[in-house]
Design an enzyme around this catalytic site. Structure first.
Site, mmCIF file in Angstrom:
data_model
loop_
_atom_site.group_PDB
_atom_site.id
_atom_site.type_symbol
_atom_site.label_atom_id
_atom_site.label_comp_id
_atom_site.label_asym_id
_atom_site.label_seq_id
_atom_site.Cartn_x
_atom_site.Cartn_y
_atom_site.Cartn_z
ATOM 1 N N ASP A 36 11.682 11.858 -0.927
ATOM 2 C CA ASP A 36 11.379 11.621 -2.340
ATOM 3 C C ASP A 36 9.936 11.138 -2.482
ATOM 4 O O ASP A 36 9.412 10.469 -1.588
ATOM 5 C CB ASP A 36 12.364 10.569 -2.884
ATOM 6 C CG ASP A 36 12.378 10.542 -4.407
ATOM 7 O OD1 ASP A 36 11.795 11.459 -5.033
ATOM 8 O OD2 ASP A 36 12.962 9.600 -4.968
ATOM 9 N N GLY A 37 9.325 11.452 -3.620
ATOM 10 C CA GLY A 37 8.004 10.900 -3.930
ATOM 11 C C GLY A 37 6.861 11.899 -3.904
ATOM 12 O O GLY A 37 5.701 11.503 -4.055
ATOM 13 N N HIS A 79 4.290 18.683 -3.170
ATOM 14 C CA HIS A 79 5.310 19.369 -2.367
ATOM 15 C C HIS A 79 4.682 19.993 -1.118
ATOM 16 O O HIS A 79 5.293 20.004 -0.043
ATOM 17 C CB HIS A 79 6.018 20.439 -3.204
ATOM 18 C CG HIS A 79 6.813 19.860 -4.349
ATOM 19 N ND1 HIS A 79 7.670 18.796 -4.193
ATOM 20 C CD2 HIS A 79 6.870 20.193 -5.673
ATOM 21 C CE1 HIS A 79 8.235 18.499 -5.362
ATOM 22 N NE2 HIS A 79 7.745 19.322 -6.268
ATOM 23 N N THR A 97 21.198 20.847 -6.170
ATOM 24 C CA THR A 97 21.713 21.708 -7.253
ATOM 25 C C THR A 97 21.159 21.231 -8.597
ATOM 26 O O THR A 97 21.067 22.009 -9.544
ATOM 27 C CB THR A 97 23.256 21.699 -7.296
ATOM 28 O OG1 THR A 97 23.701 20.353 -7.347
ATOM 29 C CG2 THR A 97 23.867 22.366 -6.083
ATOM 30 N N LEU A 124 16.501 20.383 19.132
ATOM 31 C CA LEU A 124 16.818 19.835 17.808
ATOM 32 C C LEU A 124 17.403 20.905 16.876
ATOM 33 O O LEU A 124 16.912 22.037 16.854
ATOM 34 C CB LEU A 124 15.520 19.297 17.182
ATOM 35 C CG LEU A 124 15.624 18.804 15.735
ATOM 36 C CD1 LEU A 124 16.296 17.431 15.693
ATOM 37 C CD2 LEU A 124 14.235 18.723 15.090
ATOM 38 N N SER A 136 21.810 10.123 -4.587
ATOM 39 C CA SER A 136 21.450 11.368 -5.276
ATOM 40 C C SER A 136 22.299 12.563 -4.832
ATOM 41 O O SER A 136 21.763 13.656 -4.604
ATOM 42 C CB SER A 136 19.961 11.675 -5.078
ATOM 43 O OG SER A 136 19.177 10.665 -5.625
HETATM 44 C C1 FPP Z 1 11.424 15.036 -4.213
HETATM 45 O O1 FPP Z 1 10.195 14.604 -4.694
HETATM 46 C C2 FPP Z 1 11.257 16.226 -3.420
HETATM 47 C C3 FPP Z 1 11.808 17.430 -3.690
HETATM 48 C C4 FPP Z 1 12.716 17.655 -4.822
HETATM 49 C C5 FPP Z 1 11.548 18.614 -2.887
HETATM 50 C C6 FPP Z 1 11.377 18.369 -1.435
HETATM 51 C C7 FPP Z 1 10.485 19.414 -0.926
HETATM 52 C C8 FPP Z 1 9.602 19.263 0.066
HETATM 53 C C9 FPP Z 1 9.475 18.060 0.879
HETATM 54 C C10 FPP Z 1 8.641 20.336 0.400
HETATM 55 C C11 FPP Z 1 9.230 21.601 0.805
HETATM 56 C C12 FPP Z 1 10.228 21.461 1.877
HETATM 57 C C13 FPP Z 1 10.368 22.334 2.863
HETATM 58 C C14 FPP Z 1 11.454 22.182 3.826
HETATM 59 C C15 FPP Z 1 9.449 23.465 3.020
HETATM 60 P P1 FPP Z 1 9.959 14.546 -6.272
HETATM 61 O O2 FPP Z 1 9.306 15.829 -6.663
HETATM 62 O O3 FPP Z 1 11.247 14.258 -6.969
HETATM 63 O O4 FPP Z 1 8.979 13.341 -6.369
HETATM 64 P P2 FPP Z 1 8.880 12.286 -7.575
HETATM 65 O O5 FPP Z 1 10.198 11.578 -7.643
HETATM 66 O O6 FPP Z 1 7.766 11.393 -7.158
HETATM 67 O O7 FPP Z 1 8.587 13.082 -8.820
#
Ligand code: FPP
Length: 250
Positions: free
Chosen positions: A30-31, A47, A76, A141, A206
Site C-alpha cells: 500500500d502507498g 505504481h 476485486t 521461491l 482489506s
Molecule cells: C496500493 O497502493 C497498491 C495497489 C492497488 C497496486 C499494487 C501494484 C503494484 C505494487 C505495482 C504493480 C505490481 C506488480 C506485481 C507488477 P495505492 O494506489 O492504494 O496507494 P495509496 O493508498 O497511497 O493511494
C-alpha cells in the site's frame, strides 16, 4: 488458471522449533499513490516504483530462503478506480512479467497467480499464463500474484465448488469439514502465511487472504510500498522472530 493439487491440512506446527525465516510471507503493498503525490507525480509513477519494490523484495526473499511470497497486486475492489489507472496497472503488469521473466528463471522462481483470473484483460491473462507455464518447473521461491483477488470472493468460489460436490453426491454434508473447504481455496497447495506485512500504516486486512491469515503474525510499517526495501524486510523478520506463536495454546 492452473489446477492446484489437493493436499491435506498442514500438520500442527512444531512449537519448539527454532524460528527460521517465515516459510510464507504475504504483503499488502500500500502507498504507491501517496508516494507519487508526495513527489507531485501522477499515480502511475507510484505504481511503477511499486513494481520495482516487488522486484527487490522478491530477490531478497530468494536470498533469505523464504519459500512463498504472496503479494496483493489488484483487488476485486480496485476496479472502482479510474479506468485510466486500472488500464495502466494492467499494462504495468504485462511489462513487469516480460521484463522479469529472465530474472525469475535465473533465480529459480516459480510464478503463480490467484484471483478471478478469467476476468482480467486478455493480454494480461496471456502474459501471466505464459510466465506461469515457463516457470512451472522452477523449485525455488514461489511468487504468487493476487490479481482481481478478494478473500470473500475466494470463499464464495470455494463454497460454490463444495455445493457442487454435495449436489453431485460426491460429498455428504454430514462428513463435511473445514479441510474440504480448504481444499477448494485458490491457495490449497501452499501453507498459510506465517507473516503478513502491510505498508503505509493502515491497520486493516482489506479483504486479503481472510481464511489463510487466521494465525498469521501481522506487521504494519508506516513506510510507503515504493520505499520498502531489503533492510525493511529484515526488520520485519526480526520482529517476527520476537513473536511467540501459540496457535491458541499457552
Ligand atoms: C496500493 O497502493 C497498491 C495497489 C492497488 C497496486 C499494487 C501494484 C503494484 C505494487 C505495482 C504493480 C505490481 C506488480 C506485481 C507488477 P495505492 O494506489 O492504494 O496507494 P495509496 O493508498 O497511497 O493511494
Amino acid at each position: 488458471m492452473t489446477a492446484q493439487p489437493t493436499v491435506p491440512l498442514d500438520p500442527a506446527p512444531d512449537l519448539r522449533a527454532t524460528p527460521g525465516p517465515p516459510r510464507h510471507l504475504a504483503i499488502i503493498m500500500d502507498g504507491n499513490g501517496r508516494w507519487a503525490k508526495e513527489r507531485g507525480l501522477p499515480r502511475i509513477r507510484g505504481h511503477q516504483a511499486g513494481a520495482h519494490a516487488v522486484r527487490m523484495v522478491t530477490e531478497a526473499c530468494c536470498e533469505l530462503g523464504i519459500e512463498y511470497l504472496t503479494v496483493y497486486a489488484f483487488s476485486t475492489e480496485n476496479w472502482k478506480r479510474p479506468a485510466e489507472e486500472v488500464m495502466a496497472l494492467f499494462g504495468l503488469l504485462e511489462h513487469f512479467i516480460a521484463a522479469e521473466l529472465p530474472t525469475l528463471m535465473e533465480n529459480n522462481v516459480q510464478l503463480q497467480a490467484i484471483g478471478r483470473l478469467r476476468e482480467l484483460p486478455i493480454n494480461a491473462q496471456c502474459a501471466l499464463e505464459d510466465a506461469i507455464r515457463k516457470t512451472s518447473t522452477n523449485t525455488g521461491l514461489t511468487l504468487v500474484l493476487a490479481l482481481n483477488y478478494s478473500g470473500r470472493a475466494e470463499l464464495e468460489d470455494a463454497i460454490r465448488e463444495v455445493c457442487q460436490d454435495v449436489a453431485a453426491g460426491r460429498l455428504l454434508p454430514e462428513v463435511f469439514t473445514q479441510e474440504h473447504l480448504r481444499n477448494h481455496l485458490y491457495t490449497r497447495a501452499w501453507p498459510d502465511p506465517d507473516l503478513l506485512i502491510r505498508t503505509s500504516g493502515e491497520m486493516r486486512l482489506s479483504n486479503f487472504l481472510l481464511w489463510q491469515l487466521s494465525y498469521t503474525e501481522l506487521y504494519v510499517t508506516p513506510k510507503l510500498w515504493p520505499d520498502f526495501g531489503k533492510a525493511d524486510l529484515l526488520e520485519a523478520i526480526q520482529e517476527f522472530h520476537r513473536r511467540q506463536r501459540r496457535y491458541g495454546g499457552i
